[in-house]
Design an enzyme around this catalytic site. Sequence first.
Site, PDB file in Angstrom:
ATOM      1  N   LYS A  39       3.011   8.481   1.560  1.00  0.00           N
ATOM      2  CA  LYS A  39       3.036   9.106   0.215  1.00  0.00           C
ATOM      3  C   LYS A  39       1.861  10.076   0.042  1.00  0.00           C
ATOM      4  O   LYS A  39       2.042  11.205  -0.413  1.00  0.00           O
ATOM      5  CB  LYS A  39       2.952   8.027  -0.882  1.00  0.00           C
TER       6      LYS A  39
ATOM      7  N   ARG B 286      -9.779   1.333   5.251  1.00  0.00           N
ATOM      8  CA  ARG B 286      -9.693   0.960   3.837  1.00  0.00           C
ATOM      9  C   ARG B 286      -9.825  -0.540   3.661  1.00  0.00           C
ATOM     10  O   ARG B 286      -9.403  -1.311   4.514  1.00  0.00           O
ATOM     11  CB  ARG B 286      -8.340   1.432   3.274  1.00  0.00           C
TER      12      ARG B 286
ATOM     13  N   ARG C  29      -4.982   3.906  10.335  1.00  0.00           N
ATOM     14  CA  ARG C  29      -5.484   4.802   9.286  1.00  0.00           C
ATOM     15  C   ARG C  29      -7.012   4.744   9.172  1.00  0.00           C
ATOM     16  O   ARG C  29      -7.611   3.676   9.183  1.00  0.00           O
ATOM     17  CB  ARG C  29      -4.880   4.428   7.938  1.00  0.00           C
TER      18      ARG C  29
ATOM     19  N   ARG D 114       0.632  -6.639   0.361  1.00  0.00           N
ATOM     20  CA  ARG D 114       1.061  -5.380  -0.261  1.00  0.00           C
ATOM     21  C   ARG D 114       2.539  -5.116   0.019  1.00  0.00           C
ATOM     22  O   ARG D 114       3.268  -4.653  -0.858  1.00  0.00           O
ATOM     23  CB  ARG D 114       0.224  -4.217   0.273  1.00  0.00           C
TER      24      ARG D 114
ATOM     25  N   ARG E 146       4.706   1.439 -10.650  1.00  0.00           N
ATOM     26  CA  ARG E 146       5.041   0.432  -9.634  1.00  0.00           C
ATOM     27  C   ARG E 146       5.681  -0.797 -10.228  1.00  0.00           C
ATOM     28  O   ARG E 146       6.042  -1.723  -9.494  1.00  0.00           O
ATOM     29  CB  ARG E 146       3.776  -0.042  -8.914  1.00  0.00           C
TER      30      ARG E 146
END
Length: 215
Positions: free
Chosen positions: A14, A160, A127, A171, A88
Site C-alpha cells: 500500500k 519496523r 522491509r 496483524r 480499517r
Amino acid sequence: MRIIVLMGPPGAGKGTVSNRVADRLGCLHISTGDLLREAIAQVTPIGVRAEVCIKRGELVPDDLIMALVEEQFDRRGDGGYLLDGFPRTLTQASLLDACLAARGTRVVAVIELAASAEVVLRRLGGRRICASCGAGYHSLFIPPRKPDSCDRCGGPLVQRLDDRDEAIKRRLAVYAKEMAELRPYYEERGILTVVEASGTPEQTAVGMLQALEGR
Ligand code: AP5
C-alpha cells in the site's frame, strides 16, 4: 475533494504503490500508519497510546485515528486524498462517511490490493525503513545503494517495531477479521475493486490506475 481508499493486508504494498500513484491521481497521500509512527517518534500523547497497540499488532482505537485524519483534512485543505490503511473498521468507515458528508463529499472508490500470504511474508521479512526520513526499502526487492543506509538522506535503515514474527501474525489475523465486515460495506455500494498486487510495484500501480479510470 475526491476521496480514494486503499486497503490490503500488511505487506501488500500500500505504501509503495501510494508513493507512485498519488501524484498521478492528483491526490494527497494520507497513511494512518505513517502518521502514527511520526506521533510515536515525537512522543506525542497519541503516539504514546498508539505504540503499545502497534507493537502487539493490534489496531489503534478508532477515535484516535479519526482525530489524526481530520487534523490532516483541516491542515492540508480540500484537495483530493488517497487514504492508505484507513478506514480499517466499520466504525472508522462510518466516522469517515459522516466527516466527508459534512464537507460535501464522499468516498468515490475503494481499492483492495490482493497478494498471497507467502508474498506478504517475504516482503515484510525484508522491509527496512529509514529511521531519519521514513523512506522504505526491501533488502532483496528494493535494495538501497549502500547497505543499511538511506539513498535519500543517508540515515540508518531499521526494521519496523511491528515487523517481528508474532506481531506480523497478529496483524494478518486482525486484517482478515476486520475486512470480513468492511468488504461488504463497500461492495454493496459498488465502489470496491480488487487489484492484483503480487507483481512489481509498477505493475500494481498500473493496475490501480486502470481500476480508477473514470472514477
Ligand atoms: P500500517 O503502517 O498501515 O501497516 P500495514 O497495514 O500493516 O501495512 P504495511 O505498512 O506493513 O504494508 P504495506 O501494504 O504498506 O506495504 P509496503 O508498501 O510497506 O499500520 C501499522 C499499524 O498502525 C497497524 O498494525 C495498526 O496498529 C496501526 N494502524 C494504522 N492504521 C490504522 C487504522 N486505520 N486503524 C487502527 N490502527 C491503525 O511494502 C512492504 C515491503 O515490501 C517493503 O519493504 C516494500 O519495499 C516491499 N514491496 C512493496 N511492494 C512490492 C512489490 N510489488 N514487489 C516487491 N517488493 C515490494
